[in-house]
Write a protein that holds these residues in place. Structure first.
Motif, mmCIF file in Angstrom:
data_model
loop_
_atom_site.group_PDB
_atom_site.id
_atom_site.type_symbol
_atom_site.label_atom_id
_atom_site.label_comp_id
_atom_site.label_asym_id
_atom_site.label_seq_id
_atom_site.Cartn_x
_atom_site.Cartn_y
_atom_site.Cartn_z
ATOM 1 N N THR A 8 5.553 10.519 0.581
ATOM 2 C CA THR A 8 4.143 10.132 0.687
ATOM 3 C C THR A 8 3.837 9.306 1.935
ATOM 4 O O THR A 8 2.691 9.305 2.393
ATOM 5 C CB THR A 8 3.710 9.330 -0.556
ATOM 6 N N ARG B 165 2.299 1.557 -3.503
ATOM 7 C CA ARG B 165 1.212 1.934 -4.417
ATOM 8 C C ARG B 165 0.870 3.414 -4.268
ATOM 9 O O ARG B 165 0.639 4.117 -5.255
ATOM 10 C CB ARG B 165 -0.016 1.064 -4.136
ATOM 11 N N THR B 166 0.851 3.894 -3.038
ATOM 12 C CA THR B 166 0.579 5.307 -2.792
ATOM 13 C C THR B 166 1.652 6.182 -3.423
ATOM 14 O O THR B 166 1.351 7.211 -4.046
ATOM 15 C CB THR B 166 0.516 5.565 -1.272
ATOM 16 N N THR C 164 1.195 15.630 -2.223
ATOM 17 C CA THR C 164 1.654 15.504 -3.608
ATOM 18 C C THR C 164 1.651 16.860 -4.305
ATOM 19 O O THR C 164 2.615 17.232 -4.992
ATOM 20 C CB THR C 164 0.763 14.516 -4.376
ATOM 21 N N ARG D 21 -7.693 14.567 0.920
ATOM 22 C CA ARG D 21 -6.813 13.525 1.455
ATOM 23 C C ARG D 21 -5.423 14.095 1.676
ATOM 24 O O ARG D 21 -4.929 14.888 0.880
ATOM 25 C CB ARG D 21 -6.727 12.331 0.494
ATOM 26 N N ARG E 284 -4.053 7.573 7.684
ATOM 27 C CA ARG E 284 -4.425 6.255 8.210
ATOM 28 C C ARG E 284 -4.643 6.320 9.721
ATOM 29 O O ARG E 284 -5.608 5.728 10.245
ATOM 30 C CB ARG E 284 -3.318 5.266 7.854
ATOM 31 N N TYR F 142 0.512 9.513 4.188
ATOM 32 C CA TYR F 142 -0.317 8.313 4.301
ATOM 33 C C TYR F 142 -0.514 7.948 5.766
ATOM 34 O O TYR F 142 -1.629 7.600 6.191
ATOM 35 C CB TYR F 142 0.350 7.158 3.557
ATOM 36 N N VAL G 208 -2.476 12.668 1.423
ATOM 37 C CA VAL G 208 -1.514 12.329 0.374
ATOM 38 C C VAL G 208 -1.687 13.239 -0.833
ATOM 39 O O VAL G 208 -0.706 13.669 -1.450
ATOM 40 C CB VAL G 208 -1.647 10.850 -0.028
ATOM 41 N N ASP G 209 -2.928 13.568 -1.183
ATOM 42 C CA ASP G 209 -3.155 14.467 -2.315
ATOM 43 C C ASP G 209 -2.599 15.861 -2.023
ATOM 44 O O ASP G 209 -1.977 16.490 -2.884
ATOM 45 C CB ASP G 209 -4.651 14.566 -2.624
ATOM 46 N N GLU H 201 0.829 -1.207 0.000
ATOM 47 C CA GLU H 201 0.000 0.000 0.000
ATOM 48 C C GLU H 201 0.860 1.253 0.000
ATOM 49 O O GLU H 201 0.544 2.244 -0.683
ATOM 50 C CB GLU H 201 -0.922 -0.012 1.219
ATOM 51 N N SER I 105 1.301 6.128 -7.261
ATOM 52 C CA SER I 105 0.135 6.917 -7.670
ATOM 53 C C SER I 105 0.438 8.405 -7.607
ATOM 54 O O SER I 105 0.034 9.174 -8.488
ATOM 55 C CB SER I 105 -1.064 6.582 -6.774
#
Length: 289
Positions: free
Chosen positions: A142, A71-72, A253, A247, A150, A146, A249-250, A68, A75
């Motif tokens: 990230t 993947r984060t 980013t 979010r 979480r 994350y 993470v967004d 995960e 992405s």
């Protein structure tokens, strides 16, 4: 009424606030447990981390948590058109950031010439990860965001409380907010002009900075936000960028990508953002605050 606690983690400060004071002790336990699991999964500075022990060059299974986290990161790289690239790990180490930031010493050697391989070379299918030879992943950009998301989500669900988790400038909220929203002081350095905003329940905000996490190499003051196009720290056009998004993470980013390539991506997404230039002047976008 809220209750809060803070403690050092990952060369930063973790701060936890809850709207149900009785939930604070267990909320801290949940947070520390998850942060420890993430550190063991993907730390670049631990030889015993799952990522450090992952075999290079061949597909191999990884834990659901590491999958995960990777993947984060991938992405975020795709969403930022490569501005936030987890394959900067080798370049970061070559510049001297190969240990905890507090342990880095002044280095008089010239800056190395490095090439960032590119996130497209990393393959993740389910929980099977392939990292080609010569690529070192750095998930720091990230993983912290994350973790904040979480932790906040888990606490809100398990303890039925409103919660804010701040991990060194990556701030995530979940559950009900206090009356008037979460009051957030946006100020990267103590001498910066402060700004306080009201963050609604469930929203996130991150601040990315070129004046924190710094060290000296070859007579230059370096920082930890690398431009994948050069393998060197991004130009200090902006001292800091703060972004609000749904979010964490967004938000991270977008704030990191803005330090690397400027505010075009923030404008394209229409999110609230605050940019502090190298000379201290402030620009706001997207209806900030």
């Amino acid at each position: 009424m809220t209750a809060s606690v803070q403690w050092p983690v990952w060369s930063a400060t973790a701060r936890l606030l809850v709207t149900e004071p009785a939930a604070l002790p267990e909320a801290r336990v949940l947070t520390e447990r998850l942060l420890a699991a993430i550190d063991l999964a993907c730390s670049r500075f631990r030889p015993d981390s799952e990522l450090a022990r992952h075999p290079a060059g061949a597909p191999a299974p990884v834990s659901p948590l590491l999958a995960e986290l990777v993947r984060t990161a991938l992405s975020a790289a795709e969403a930022s058109d490569g501005a936030v690239d987890p394959t900067v790990g080798g370049a970061m180490a070559a510049l001297g950031y190969d240990r905890d930031i507090a342990e880095i010493r002044v280095d008089d050697r010239d800056l190395p010439v490095t090439v960032v391989p590119g996130w497209q070379h990393v393959m993740l299918t389910g929980t099977t990860l392939t990292i080609p030879h010569g690529i070192t992943l750095d998930l720091g950009a990230t993983a912290k965001a994350y973790a904040a998301h979480r932790c906040a989500t888990d606490i809100a669900v398990k303890l039925r409380t409103g919660v804010l988790v701040n991990l060194g400038g990556d701030i995530a909220t979940a559950g009900p907010a206090p009356h008037g929203g979460w009051q957030i002081l946006v100020q990267d350095k103590e001498n910066d002009e402060p700004c306080t905003i009201s963050l609604p329940a469930g929203a996130a905000i991150t601040t990315s900075s070129t004046v924190r996490r710094t060290w000296r190499r070859g007579g230059r003051l370096l920082h930890h936000v690398l431009d994948p196009a050069t393998g060197l720290p991004a130009a200090r056009t902006w001292r800091s960028v703060s972004v609000v998004a749904d979010r964490c993470v967004d938000a991270n980013t977008l704030s990191t990508a803005t330090l690397v390539r400027g505010p075009a991506m923030v404008r394209a997404h229409g999110v609230p953002a605050r940019l502090v230039a190298a000379n201290g002047s402030i620009s706001t976008l997207g209806g900030w605050p």
